[in-house]
Enzyme design. Structure first.
Site, PDB file in Angstrom:
ATOM      1  CD1 TRP A 103      -3.193  -0.971   1.003  1.00  0.00           C
ATOM      2  CD2 TRP A 103      -1.695  -2.364   1.907  1.00  0.00           C
ATOM      3  NE1 TRP A 103      -3.810  -2.169   1.273  1.00  0.00           N
ATOM      4  CE2 TRP A 103      -2.922  -3.033   1.824  1.00  0.00           C
ATOM      5  CE3 TRP A 103      -0.583  -3.060   2.444  1.00  0.00           C
ATOM      6  CZ2 TRP A 103      -3.094  -4.353   2.264  1.00  0.00           C
ATOM      7  CZ3 TRP A 103      -0.753  -4.368   2.881  1.00  0.00           C
ATOM      8  CH2 TRP A 103      -2.006  -5.006   2.784  1.00  0.00           C
ATOM      9  NE  ARG A 104       6.295   1.571  -2.633  1.00  0.00           N
ATOM     10  CZ  ARG A 104       7.487   1.020  -2.869  1.00  0.00           C
ATOM     11  NH1 ARG A 104       7.575  -0.111  -3.560  1.00  0.00           N
ATOM     12  NH2 ARG A 104       8.579   1.573  -2.424  1.00  0.00           N
ATOM     13  CB  ALA A 257      21.214  -9.930  -0.824  1.00  0.00           C
ATOM     14  CG  ASP A 259      18.518  -2.976  -0.323  1.00  0.00           C
ATOM     15  OD1 ASP A 259      18.549  -2.736  -1.542  1.00  0.00           O
ATOM     16  OD2 ASP A 259      17.478  -3.317   0.284  1.00  0.00           O
TER      17      ASP A 259
HETATM   18  P1  ADP Z   1      19.547  -8.252  -4.994  1.00  0.00           P
HETATM   19  O1  ADP Z   1      19.311  -8.509  -3.533  1.00  0.00           O
HETATM   20  O2  ADP Z   1      19.566  -6.792  -5.311  1.00  0.00           O
HETATM   21  O3  ADP Z   1      18.701  -9.074  -5.914  1.00  0.00           O
HETATM   22  P2  ADP Z   1      21.731 -10.084  -5.605  1.00  0.00           P
HETATM   23  O4  ADP Z   1      20.812 -11.255  -5.450  1.00  0.00           O
HETATM   24  O5  ADP Z   1      22.458  -9.960  -6.886  1.00  0.00           O
HETATM   25  O6  ADP Z   1      21.041  -8.679  -5.295  1.00  0.00           O
HETATM   26  O7  ADP Z   1      22.778 -10.171  -4.415  1.00  0.00           O
HETATM   27  C1  ADP Z   1      23.583  -9.095  -4.041  1.00  0.00           C
HETATM   28  C2  ADP Z   1      24.891  -9.625  -3.489  1.00  0.00           C
HETATM   29  O8  ADP Z   1      24.608 -10.379  -2.297  1.00  0.00           O
HETATM   30  C3  ADP Z   1      25.620 -10.590  -4.405  1.00  0.00           C
HETATM   31  O9  ADP Z   1      26.439  -9.960  -5.347  1.00  0.00           O
HETATM   32  C4  ADP Z   1      26.449 -11.366  -3.391  1.00  0.00           C
HETATM   33  O10 ADP Z   1      27.570 -10.642  -2.947  1.00  0.00           O
HETATM   34  C5  ADP Z   1      25.473 -11.490  -2.215  1.00  0.00           C
HETATM   35  N1  ADP Z   1      24.681 -12.727  -2.333  1.00  0.00           N
HETATM   36  C6  ADP Z   1      23.376 -12.853  -2.708  1.00  0.00           C
HETATM   37  N2  ADP Z   1      23.000 -14.153  -2.690  1.00  0.00           N
HETATM   38  C7  ADP Z   1      24.081 -14.873  -2.292  1.00  0.00           C
HETATM   39  C8  ADP Z   1      24.340 -16.272  -2.056  1.00  0.00           C
HETATM   40  N3  ADP Z   1      23.383 -17.208  -2.218  1.00  0.00           N
HETATM   41  N4  ADP Z   1      25.584 -16.627  -1.639  1.00  0.00           N
HETATM   42  C9  ADP Z   1      26.544 -15.698  -1.437  1.00  0.00           C
HETATM   43  N5  ADP Z   1      26.368 -14.374  -1.650  1.00  0.00           N
HETATM   44  C10 ADP Z   1      25.152 -13.955  -2.075  1.00  0.00           C
END
Ligand code: ADP
Length: 298
Positions: A103-104, A257, A259
């Protein structure tokens, strides 16, 4: 360089299931806010971290600001809009799968670029200004242009600008509008921090290098392509390098992840780390975050 990290965007109320049927716990999160929160933890004490946004004047908005301040994120540049309030999302868990309801549509943050003078004041003296494709998505076209102009003035005054495209097709009228707005905004940034899977889905990039070259062609000096559990790729003034991810024994929750990677990476770079070491710091921060539940992992 001025020791001020400024992040621009929307923080929302988060309602997350507690495990007891029908009961939700209230928290606060949002991509650019998450990055500010992690940057506060990653930067030395002599750096200020400020959030730039709008909230309402109601008690929930008060709580959000108190939460930000408690996390060490400055709220001087979060404006109060009397007839609006903050956005909200609710996490549904069904058979272990998370889905989100938002809701934004009328959130106060959508007005964050209405006043150019307010943006100039918020960016004044920034060492780094960070924003994302979600920041763009919540603004109307005129306000997007106002934001980019303010970023240009900030850069002219010495700030670096960092941008995560954070592609969210659902927030846009159509894919072409999103592609055009994100490509344009990236051209106003020094550092672009895309995630490969999103970019491949929206722009059809065949490889992380293709993503990096596309943003570099638009003008970015440095592109860092995140890649889930895969190898990350950097393109720095024409030089390509690949970087191994951290090994994560058990992935608990990948929320934030990207962020948190951005915060760890940018804080290390601002502290003078080499590109390879800064990527490692970003990956370490993200690895800690995905090993635990929630967007903000202390
Ligand atoms: P977002 O959260 O924006 O979709 P990503 O999935 O590409 O971004 O993940 C961002 C970063 O987080 C990756 O480049 C990596 O450093 C780390 N990361 C994400 N998932 C994993 C994983 N399963 N194992 C290790 N590092 C991860």
């Amino acid at each position: 360089m001025q020791r001020r990290f400024v992040s621009v965007g929307e923080c929302m109320v988060e309602m997350a299931p507690t495990g007891t049927a029908g009961t939700f716990a209230m928290g606060f999160a949002g991509d650019t806010f998450n990055t500010a929160w992690y940057a506060r933890r990653a930067l030395p004490d002599d750096w200020r971290v400020d959030y730039v946004s709008c909230v309402g004047t109601d008690p929930v908005s008060d709580r959000m600001l108190a939460f930000m301040e408690h996390g060490g994120v400055g709220t001087t540049h979060v404006a109060r809009i009397p007839d609006r309030t903050v956005g909200l999302y609710l996490i549904e868990l069904s058979d272990g799968e998370r889905s989100f309801v938002y809701w934004r549509g009328q959130s106060a943050a959508r007005l964050l670029a209405r006043d150019p003078a307010r943006l100039d004041a918020a960016l004044d003296g920034a060492g780094l200004v960070y924003f994302s494709g979600i920041t763009l998505a919540i603004l109307d076209a005129r306000d997007r242009a106002v934001l980019l102009e303010a970023l240009d003035r900030g850069r002219a005054a010495g700030a670096q600008v960092a941008f995560d495209p954070n592609l969210r097709p659902r927030l846009w009228r159509d894919l072409d509008a999103m592609r055009a707005a994100v490509t344009k905004a990236a051209a106003h940034a020094d550092i672009v921090l895309p995630s490969f899977d999103d970019e491949a889905a929206v722009f059809g990039d065949a490889s992380p290098e293709a993503t990096a070259r596309r943003y570099a062609a638009g003008g970015a000096k440095l592109v860092v392509v995140k890649n889930g559990p895969g190898e990350m790729l950097t393109l720095d003034a024409g030089t390509v390098a690949v970087h191994a991810p951290e090994r994560v024994a058990r992935v608990e929750d990948t929320t934030a992840a990207g962020d948190s990677f951005n915060a760890g990476f940018l804080a290390a770079r601002l502290g003078g780390a080499s590109l390879a070491n800064a990527v490692r710091e970003g990956a370490r921060t993200a690895a800690r975050v995905i090993g635990a539940r929630g967007a903000l992992v202390g």
